[in-house]
Design a protein around this motif. Sequence first.
Motif, PDB file in Angstrom:
ATOM      1  N   UNK A   5      75.867  65.241  97.020  1.00 17.01           N
ATOM      2  CA  UNK A   5      76.977  65.064  96.098  1.00 17.01           C
ATOM      3  C   UNK A   5      77.409  63.597  96.183  1.00 17.01           C
ATOM      4  N   UNK A   6      77.290  62.899  95.080  1.00 10.06           N
ATOM      5  CA  UNK A   6      77.656  61.482  95.010  1.00 10.06           C
ATOM      6  C   UNK A   6      79.019  61.377  94.332  1.00 10.06           C
ATOM      7  N   UNK A   7      79.991  60.831  95.061  1.00 11.03           N
ATOM      8  CA  UNK A   7      81.354  60.704  94.551  1.00 11.03           C
ATOM      9  C   UNK A   7      81.668  59.231  94.354  1.00 11.03           C
ATOM     10  N   UNK A   8      81.909  58.840  93.105  1.00 10.43           N
ATOM     11  CA  UNK A   8      82.291  57.473  92.755  1.00 10.43           C
ATOM     12  C   UNK A   8      83.782  57.425  92.465  1.00 10.43           C
ATOM     13  N   UNK A   9      84.433  56.313  92.807  1.00 12.76           N
ATOM     14  CA  UNK A   9      85.874  56.219  92.586  1.00 12.76           C
ATOM     15  C   UNK A   9      86.332  54.953  91.893  1.00 12.76           C
ATOM     16  N   UNK A  10      85.516  53.920  91.872  1.00 12.82           N
ATOM     17  CA  UNK A  10      85.991  52.618  91.402  1.00 12.82           C
ATOM     18  C   UNK A  10      86.193  52.569  89.892  1.00 12.82           C
ATOM     19  N   UNK A  11      87.359  52.097  89.426  1.00 13.95           N
ATOM     20  CA  UNK A  11      87.596  51.953  87.987  1.00 13.95           C
ATOM     21  C   UNK A  11      86.912  50.724  87.393  1.00 13.95           C
ATOM     22  N   UNK A  12      86.289  49.909  88.221  1.00  8.94           N
ATOM     23  CA  UNK A  12      85.607  48.723  87.700  1.00  8.94           C
ATOM     24  C   UNK A  12      84.276  49.074  87.047  1.00  8.94           C
ATOM     25  N   UNK A  13      83.860  50.327  87.197  1.00 11.48           N
ATOM     26  CA  UNK A  13      82.647  50.840  86.554  1.00 11.48           C
ATOM     27  C   UNK A  13      81.450  49.940  86.853  1.00 11.48           C
ATOM     28  N   UNK A  14      80.816  49.349  85.841  1.00  4.49           N
ATOM     29  CA  UNK A  14      79.583  48.604  86.067  1.00  4.49           C
ATOM     30  C   UNK A  14      79.800  47.309  86.826  1.00  4.49           C
ATOM     31  N   UNK A  15      81.035  46.875  86.998  1.00  3.59           N
ATOM     32  CA  UNK A  15      81.339  45.673  87.770  1.00  3.59           C
ATOM     33  C   UNK A  15      81.669  45.998  89.222  1.00  3.59           C
ATOM     34  N   UNK A  16      81.529  47.243  89.590  1.00  2.00           N
ATOM     35  CA  UNK A  16      81.927  47.702  90.913  1.00  2.00           C
ATOM     36  C   UNK A  16      80.836  47.470  91.950  1.00  2.00           C
ATOM     37  N   UNK A  17      81.201  46.870  93.070  1.00  2.00           N
ATOM     38  CA  UNK A  17      80.246  46.681  94.167  1.00  2.00           C
ATOM     39  C   UNK A  17      79.963  47.999  94.879  1.00  2.00           C
ATOM     40  N   UNK A  18      80.978  48.833  95.080  1.00  2.00           N
ATOM     41  CA  UNK A  18      80.746  50.099  95.779  1.00  2.00           C
ATOM     42  C   UNK A  18      79.819  51.003  94.973  1.00  2.00           C
ATOM     43  N   UNK A  19      80.011  51.031  93.668  1.00  2.00           N
ATOM     44  CA  UNK A  19      79.120  51.824  92.811  1.00  2.00           C
ATOM     45  C   UNK A  19      77.687  51.293  92.862  1.00  2.00           C
ATOM     46  N   UNK A  91      77.533  61.146  99.564  1.00  2.00           N
ATOM     47  CA  UNK A  91      77.721  59.702  99.579  1.00  2.00           C
ATOM     48  C   UNK A  91      78.970  59.403  98.765  1.00  2.00           C
ATOM     49  N   UNK A  92      79.933  58.801  99.421  1.00  2.00           N
ATOM     50  CA  UNK A  92      81.228  58.505  98.807  1.00  2.00           C
ATOM     51  C   UNK A  92      81.370  56.992  98.706  1.00  2.00           C
ATOM     52  N   UNK A  93      81.468  56.477  97.500  1.00  2.00           N
ATOM     53  CA  UNK A  93      81.627  55.036  97.307  1.00  2.00           C
ATOM     54  C   UNK A  93      83.033  54.748  96.800  1.00  2.00           C
ATOM     55  N   UNK A  94      83.699  53.811  97.470  1.00  2.00           N
ATOM     56  CA  UNK A  94      85.090  53.542  97.114  1.00  2.00           C
ATOM     57  C   UNK A  94      85.490  52.110  97.454  1.00  2.00           C
ATOM     58  N   UNK A  95      86.311  51.503  96.613  1.00  2.00           N
ATOM     59  CA  UNK A  95      86.921  50.230  96.992  1.00  2.00           C
ATOM     60  C   UNK A  95      88.120  50.496  97.905  1.00  2.00           C
ATOM     61  N   UNK A  96      88.608  49.447  98.529  1.00  2.00           N
ATOM     62  CA  UNK A  96      89.871  49.520  99.258  1.00  2.00           C
ATOM     63  C   UNK A  96      90.973  49.018  98.339  1.00  2.00           C
ATOM     64  N   UNK A  97      92.047  49.813  98.225  1.00  2.00           N
ATOM     65  CA  UNK A  97      93.215  49.405  97.452  1.00  2.00           C
ATOM     66  C   UNK A  97      94.431  49.388  98.360  1.00  2.00           C
ATOM     67  N   UNK A  98      95.065  48.237  98.476  1.00  2.00           N
ATOM     68  CA  UNK A  98      96.308  48.135  99.252  1.00  2.00           C
ATOM     69  C   UNK A  98      96.144  48.729 100.648  1.00  2.00           C
ATOM     70  N   UNK A  99      95.048  48.375 101.301  1.00  2.00           N
ATOM     71  CA  UNK A  99      94.721  48.775 102.666  1.00  2.00           C
ATOM     72  C   UNK A  99      94.280  50.230 102.786  1.00  2.00           C
TER      73      UNK A  99
END
Length: 204
Positions: A5-19, A91-99
């Motif tokens: 199960x691949x879980x994406x979270x970044x709103x930057x979409x195609x500009x996202x490093x975590x994605x 696999x969970x990909x996520x940016x860090x927001x506000x720590x």
Amino acid sequence: MTHILHIDTSPRLERSHSRSLAREFLEQRKLHHPETTITHRDLARHPVPYIDHTWVTAKFTPAAEYTPELATAIALSDQLVDEFLAADRYILSTPMYNFGIPAVLKSYIDYIVRPRRTFAATQNGFQGLVTDRKMILVQARGSDFRPGSAYDAVNFQEPYLKTIFGFIGITDIETINANGLNTELRDQELANAKTTLHTLAITW
């Protein structure tokens, strides 16, 4: 056969490093293990609503006692839990927001951490029910949160994710962190993350 199960979270979409890092891992995984199946849950494109009073009531009500209103309120949560339990790796990909983590990810976690589904309350305390699974956390950070760095003490992202998924039984967790992506560390950190992920794609 492995089901991820691949879980994406970044709103930057195609500009996202975590994605991008997670996608590269999965491409390599399929290359080396073509029998792998993957379900993609994109929380940025399809966010989970915040919980409300009716949902909380349903969470603590046995299914046999649901009213039509409670059954409707808990339906999405049941769907997400079923999807989560159907996988044996994550696999969970996520940016860090506000720590910490993005709100969409916190909302998702609230939906899947469920008594009688993913954890149980016993006489000996809480017991995770999601056992014999593995997880990879791919975490992207704008600043330097490496161990020993100035910001290491305020990294609430990784400790929280390890704690909450450990709570439901997932303790075999690999962490791939790309730090300092808004600094001169960016190229080296991304290269290091990719190297590690390529190795994990074969061995994990």
